[in-house]
Write a protein that holds these residues in place. Structure first.
Motif, PDB file in Angstrom:
ATOM      1  N   VAL A 431      15.061 -10.002  26.619  1.00 54.69           N
ATOM      2  CA  VAL A 431      15.843  -8.839  26.197  1.00 54.69           C
ATOM      3  C   VAL A 431      14.939  -7.932  25.367  1.00 54.69           C
ATOM      4  CG1 VAL A 431      17.868  -8.046  24.939  1.00 54.69           C
ATOM      5  CG2 VAL A 431      17.966 -10.167  26.266  1.00 54.69           C
ATOM      6  N   THR A 432      14.801  -6.702  25.801  1.00 56.68           N
ATOM      7  CA  THR A 432      13.831  -5.800  25.185  1.00 56.68           C
ATOM      8  C   THR A 432      14.418  -4.960  24.057  1.00 56.68           C
ATOM      9  OG1 THR A 432      14.304  -4.163  26.923  1.00 56.68           O
ATOM     10  CG2 THR A 432      12.425  -5.637  27.269  1.00 56.68           C
ATOM     11  N   ASP A 433      15.709  -4.678  24.093  1.00 55.98           N
ATOM     12  CA  ASP A 433      16.270  -3.694  23.169  1.00 55.98           C
ATOM     13  C   ASP A 433      17.291  -4.314  22.223  1.00 55.98           C
ATOM     14  OD1 ASP A 433      14.756  -1.554  24.226  1.00 55.98           O
ATOM     15  OD2 ASP A 433      16.140  -1.417  25.912  1.00 55.98           O
ATOM     16  N   TYR A 434      16.809  -4.988  21.215  1.00 56.33           N
ATOM     17  CA  TYR A 434      17.621  -5.366  20.052  1.00 56.33           C
ATOM     18  C   TYR A 434      16.699  -5.357  18.850  1.00 56.33           C
ATOM     19  CZ  TYR A 434      15.772 -10.168  20.221  1.00 56.33           C
ATOM     20  OH  TYR A 434      14.957 -11.275  20.209  1.00 56.33           O
ATOM     21  N   ILE A 484      26.680  -5.539  17.711  1.00 48.63           N
ATOM     22  CA  ILE A 484      26.400  -6.843  18.309  1.00 48.63           C
ATOM     23  C   ILE A 484      26.318  -6.689  19.824  1.00 48.63           C
ATOM     24  CG2 ILE A 484      27.316  -9.161  18.740  1.00 48.63           C
ATOM     25  CD1 ILE A 484      28.532  -9.107  15.956  1.00 48.63           C
ATOM     26  N   ILE A 485      25.223  -7.182  20.413  1.00 50.05           N
ATOM     27  CA  ILE A 485      25.074  -7.121  21.869  1.00 50.05           C
ATOM     28  C   ILE A 485      24.940  -8.505  22.501  1.00 50.05           C
ATOM     29  CG2 ILE A 485      24.060  -4.816  21.819  1.00 50.05           C
ATOM     30  CD1 ILE A 485      21.312  -6.107  22.210  1.00 50.05           C
ATOM     31  N   GLY A 486      24.874  -9.545  21.672  1.00 51.57           N
ATOM     32  CA  GLY A 486      24.803 -10.899  22.218  1.00 51.57           C
ATOM     33  C   GLY A 486      25.012 -11.930  21.140  1.00 51.57           C
ATOM     34  N   ILE A 487      25.681 -13.029  21.481  1.00 56.12           N
ATOM     35  CA  ILE A 487      25.911 -14.086  20.514  1.00 56.12           C
ATOM     36  C   ILE A 487      25.515 -15.422  21.101  1.00 56.12           C
ATOM     37  CG2 ILE A 487      27.767 -12.849  19.321  1.00 56.12           C
ATOM     38  CD1 ILE A 487      29.773 -14.611  20.804  1.00 56.12           C
ATOM     39  N   SER A 488      25.061 -16.323  20.255  1.00 54.74           N
ATOM     40  CA  SER A 488      24.635 -17.640  20.704  1.00 54.74           C
ATOM     41  C   SER A 488      25.816 -18.605  20.749  1.00 54.74           C
ATOM     42  CB  SER A 488      23.582 -18.198  19.731  1.00 54.74           C
ATOM     43  OG  SER A 488      24.194 -18.572  18.500  1.00 54.74           O
ATOM     44  N   ASP A 489      25.581 -19.768  21.278  1.00 51.61           N
ATOM     45  CA  ASP A 489      26.532 -20.861  21.134  1.00 51.61           C
ATOM     46  C   ASP A 489      26.542 -21.318  19.678  1.00 51.61           C
ATOM     47  OD1 ASP A 489      27.358 -20.992  23.804  1.00 51.61           O
ATOM     48  OD2 ASP A 489      25.649 -22.264  24.332  1.00 51.61           O
ATOM     49  N   ILE A 490      27.603 -22.006  19.300  1.00 51.58           N
ATOM     50  CA  ILE A 490      27.677 -22.629  17.971  1.00 51.58           C
ATOM     51  C   ILE A 490      26.779 -23.863  17.964  1.00 51.58           C
ATOM     52  CG2 ILE A 490      29.163 -23.844  16.351  1.00 51.58           C
ATOM     53  CD1 ILE A 490      31.452 -22.008  17.285  1.00 51.58           C
ATOM     54  N   VAL A 491      25.959 -23.990  16.962  1.00 54.89           N
ATOM     55  CA  VAL A 491      25.084 -25.142  16.809  1.00 54.89           C
ATOM     56  C   VAL A 491      25.536 -25.944  15.592  1.00 54.89           C
ATOM     57  CG1 VAL A 491      22.731 -25.917  16.282  1.00 54.89           C
ATOM     58  CG2 VAL A 491      23.115 -24.037  17.895  1.00 54.89           C
TER      59      VAL A 491
END
Length: 493
Positions: A431-434, A484-491
């Motif tokens: 992902v280039t744009d964050y 916000i453009i992306g979120i991870s899983d909960i760890v």
């Protein structure tokens, strides 16, 4: 000419002494791409660096199609396998990335497939080539596309090279009546259907491309199926206004072909071919012949002039730009690019990329010498990158290109604990744009979230120290301009 035994001995010595080139390692991804040793002395053109490093001097987890930013940070690493010709192209009016992957053999070519990915890095086309091919060991392959070329034409077809073995009467060049030879071929394949729509064979045009004009002489050991004679060594093909442009490395020549495959004209590195030479136009053992600004009366021809093979040296490698005048029948030298502070003798591979929308900037990759240089319009080196030890690491070609990548995958998150507490490591491959990250805690019931840390993006992987937490579950969000453009899983840890 450098004796073959000297070059071979030095190559072996370097291979034995080679140690692993410095590489990146990450907590949130298993990638180990080679680090770029960068020197920048002036403004460069915008864009990312596209490499396909391979060889014994890099980590196996770094042998892949790789995108770097201008500071040498990893942007994207693809499948971990030997690749070639990794670059941005246009398909149906949209940017895609393409690369060849497969098996390379010591004779200097390969067998594999071409992969076409969209801007989310999903494979949208896999191009293969089947048929009646003969290989050095007699084995059958799933696909016979060679590593040297994978060029998308304006008609959305794919031009690829192929190396096929056949038996030929070589008495005219001091051989025997029936010896094994490599036929240099190319195929034009419809990407949507994977069907061959055109093909070409150098052996079929011996009247225009005679075997006795090859600079790769027939040795006493060549001519068997296991060690066939390589008179041509096709290494680039592209579409033109009236047909195709082909580079045959061992002929020191480029051939402009009509659409039916016949040779319309030849430009040669030793005597000009069909043209009178004006200025510095000589080249030898070249790669990557391309045409620019083609009209019915002339065009610009660019190439990477290796001037070397593993057993032969003509001089330092250069990037050449030549003017072809079809009316006056002249070839005129325009530019010969070389770094006087770092002359390189590249034995194989390499390319010359005219950077678009620039004031004469050119990117040159030195192939078997793992270096990249960007020259400005005055011929000055403004960017230099090394990524391995010479003669142990290579990248067939390298490119600088603009690219906007997104992803269908979530950002990656890894959590570690040290003496100071918890540290979160996060990345988002490709992902280039964050521009920043936020870290959120998760309540015991996973219904309440609270920001507990943030950081600006730093290269490929960003770390955020969190200290001692009251929660044992977190997730992270990637942001661009505060959104916000992306979120991870909960760890949970």
């Amino acid at each position: 000419m450098t004796p073959w035994w000297y070059t071979a001995s030095i190559t072996l010595l370097l291979s034995l002494r080679a140690t692993a080139w410095p590489h990146w390692s990450f907590k949130s991804a298993s990638f180990q791409p080679p680090k770029l040793k960068i020197t920048q002395t002036g403004p460069t053109e915008p864009g990312f660096i596209f490499l396909g490093p391979r060889g014994g001097g890099i980590q196996p987890a770094g042998e892949a199609p790789i995108i770097y930013d201008n500071n040498g940070n990893l942007v994207w690493e693809g499948p971990q396998e030997p690749v070639s010709n990794f670059k941005v192209q246009q398909l149906n009016g949209r940017d895609v990335i393409t690369f060849w992957s497969g098996e390379t053999i010591p004779l200097g070519f390969g067998y594999g497939s071409v992969h076409i990915l969209d801007n989310t890095y999903q494979e949208i086309n896999t191009v293969t080539l089947t048929g009646h091919f003969v290989t050095p060991d007699g084995s059958q392959k799933d696909s016979y596309i060679d590593l040297h070329e994978s060029y998308i034409t304006p008609s959305n077809t794919l031009l690829v090279t192929a190396y096929n073995l056949t038996q030929q009467d070589l008495t005219s060049i001091g051989g025997k009546p029936s010896e094994w030879i490599i036929d240099g071929q190319f195929y034009e394949i419809d990407i949507a259907t994977n069907q061959v729509i055109n093909s070409w064979s150098a052996l079929e045009y011996q009247d225009s491309i005679p075997l006795n004009s090859s600079h790769q002489r027939l040795s006493h050991s060549a001519g068997t199926q296991a060690n066939p004679y390589d008179a041509y060594h096709i290494n680039s093909v592209s579409s033109t206004n009236h047909g195709y442009m082909v580079s045959l490395r061992h002929m020191w020549s480029g051939y402009y072909l009509a659409s039916d495959g016949s040779v319309l004209w030849q430009v040669s590195g030793d005597d000009g071919g069909d043209f009178r030479q004006v200025g510095q136009t000589n080249f030898a053992w070249q790669h990557d012949i391309r045409l620019l600004n083609e009209t019915d009366t002339g065009m610009i021809l660019t190439l990477f002039n290796n001037a070397n093979t593993p057993t032969w040296s003509e001089g330092p490698s250069t990037g050449l730009s030549l003017a072809i005048d079809l009316t006056q029948k002249t070839v005129t030298g325009l530019r010969s690019l070389i770094d006087p502070n770092d002359p390189i003798r590249s034995a194989s591979q390499g390319n010359y990329q005219v950077l678009p929308d620039s004031d004469g900037h050119v990117l040159i990759s030195y192939g078997s010498t793992p270096k990249i240089k960007e020259f400005d319009g005055d011929g000055n080196v403004v960017f230099n990158a090394a990524f391995g030890t010479s003669n142990t690491v290579s990248s067939y070609r390298a490119f600088r290109s603009k690219w906007g990548g997104t992803s269908v995958f979530k950002p990656a998150l890894n959590v570690t604990r040290n003496s100071s507490g918890i540290v979160a490591y996060m990345s988002w491959n490709g992902v280039t744009d964050y521009d920043s990250w936020s870290v959120y805690s998760v309540s015991a019931f996973a219904i309440k979230f609270q920001i507990i840390g943030s950081a600006n993006r730093t290269g490929f992987e960003t770390s955020v120290p969190l200290g001692n937490l009251s929660t044992n579950s977190i997730w992270v969000a990637a942001l661009q301009g505060g959104q916000i453009i992306g979120i991870s899983d909960i760890v949970t840890f």
